[in-house]
Design an enzyme around this catalytic site. Structure first.
Site, short mmCIF file in Angstrom:
data_model
loop_
_atom_site.label_atom_id
_atom_site.label_comp_id
_atom_site.label_asym_id
_atom_site.label_seq_id
_atom_site.Cartn_x
_atom_site.Cartn_y
_atom_site.Cartn_z
N LYS A 221 0.82 -1.22 0.00
CA LYS A 221 0.00 0.00 0.00
C LYS A 221 0.85 1.27 0.00
CE LYS A 221 -4.39 -1.70 1.82
NZ LYS A 221 -5.39 -1.65 2.89
N ARG A 255 -3.44 -10.13 5.22
CA ARG A 255 -4.02 -10.12 3.87
C ARG A 255 -2.95 -9.55 2.92
NH1 ARG A 255 -6.77 -6.51 0.49
NH2 ARG A 255 -8.41 -7.45 -0.79
#
Length: 275
Positions: A221, A255
């Site tokens: 991210k 995740r």
């Protein structure tokens, strides 16, 4: 600490890895890569072989300012993929990344085992009643607004305190309907600035007071690659480092896009705990 996935009890006291399968054309890291059936199935096989416990399928990109996708299109994208995976890998535990109740319901009816909702039921009033009806594990994430508006809403007096209040309210609503298996996700990158993401990571262990399994999704991210002044493609090392911090602070599920590296991290973390 267990969750019931289609009759199988998954013990989350040992952290598990959730592999990401984006079937959207516009996801921030792997958009457009997994469109053809053979490519999808090869990727699922690879993640399962590398040790993924869950495969999380998303057909609606939730990156900041993501384009709107209709419910009909989301279903058209995701249902055939769920059906293909269940046919090829019947033991696979499939998670569905959606905030729409009908998408959740149709996917579960076609073999999915749990639902991963970025809105914790706030973007579709039918979601919590649907989960209660289906009796599947439910991941509720923290976010303000929606993917189109969330980054303009990243203001807090005390971000962690407000997040705990948010989860407490959503957990209460879910329990009231009889939803048993709940997992919380702090929502890194959702309605949070770079600095706020790191504050949440620093205080991640506070979320254990909710007494629910904790999912952390920071894979590649912008909180990583912007801090390092690189790109999503170069953010694996940063992801691995922050995943280790998350495990130390109590994460039960990671995740990730890169399953092998995450599984190895969990193995080493568990080795440390044993000594």
């Amino acid at each position: 600490m267990t969750i019931n996935c289609k009759g199988n009890l998954i013990d989350l006291s040992t952290p598990k890895v959730m592999g990401i399968l984006n079937i959207t054309p516009n996801s921030f890291y792997d958009g457009g890569k997994f469109q053809e059936e053979s490519v999808v199935l090869n990727q699922v096989e690879k993640m399962l072989n590398e040790g993924a416990t869950f495969i999380d399928i998303g057909a609606y990109s939730s990156k900041p300012n993501a384009e709107f996708v209709s419910e009909v299109e989301e279903l058209q994208r995701i249902l055939p993929v769920v059906q293909q995976i269940i046919k090829q890998f019947p033991e696979a535990i499939i998670s569905i990344d959606t905030f729409r109740a009908e998408v959740a319901k149709q996917c579960v009816l076609n073999g999915a085992a749990l639902i991963n909702d970025i809105s914790a039921g706030l973007l579709d009033e039918k979601m919590l009643p649907t989960i209660a009806e289906l009796q599947v594990p439910y991941i509720m994430m923290h976010m303000k607004g929606n993917p189109q508006t969330m980054q303009a809403l990243a203001y807090y007096d005390d971000i962690v305190k407000e997040m705990i209040y948010y989860f407490s309210e959503r957990i209460f609503e879910a329990r009231k309907l009889g939803i048993n298996d709940l997992i919380v996700d702090p929502g890194f990158g959702f309605a949070k600035t770079l600095e706020q993401n790191y504050e949440v990571m620093q205080k991640l262990d506070i979320f254990k007071q909710l007494e629910l399994p904790l999912l952390v999704g920071i894979s590649r991210k912008s909180m990583i690659y912007k801090a390092l002044e690189t790109s999503a493609q170069e953010a694996l090392n940063g992801t691995t480092f922050l995943n280790a911090i998350a495990l130390e602070k109590g994460a039960n599920i990671l995740r990730v896009h890169d399953v092998k590296e995450a599984v190895e991290g969990v193995k080493l973390f568990e080795k440390l705990k044993c000594n």
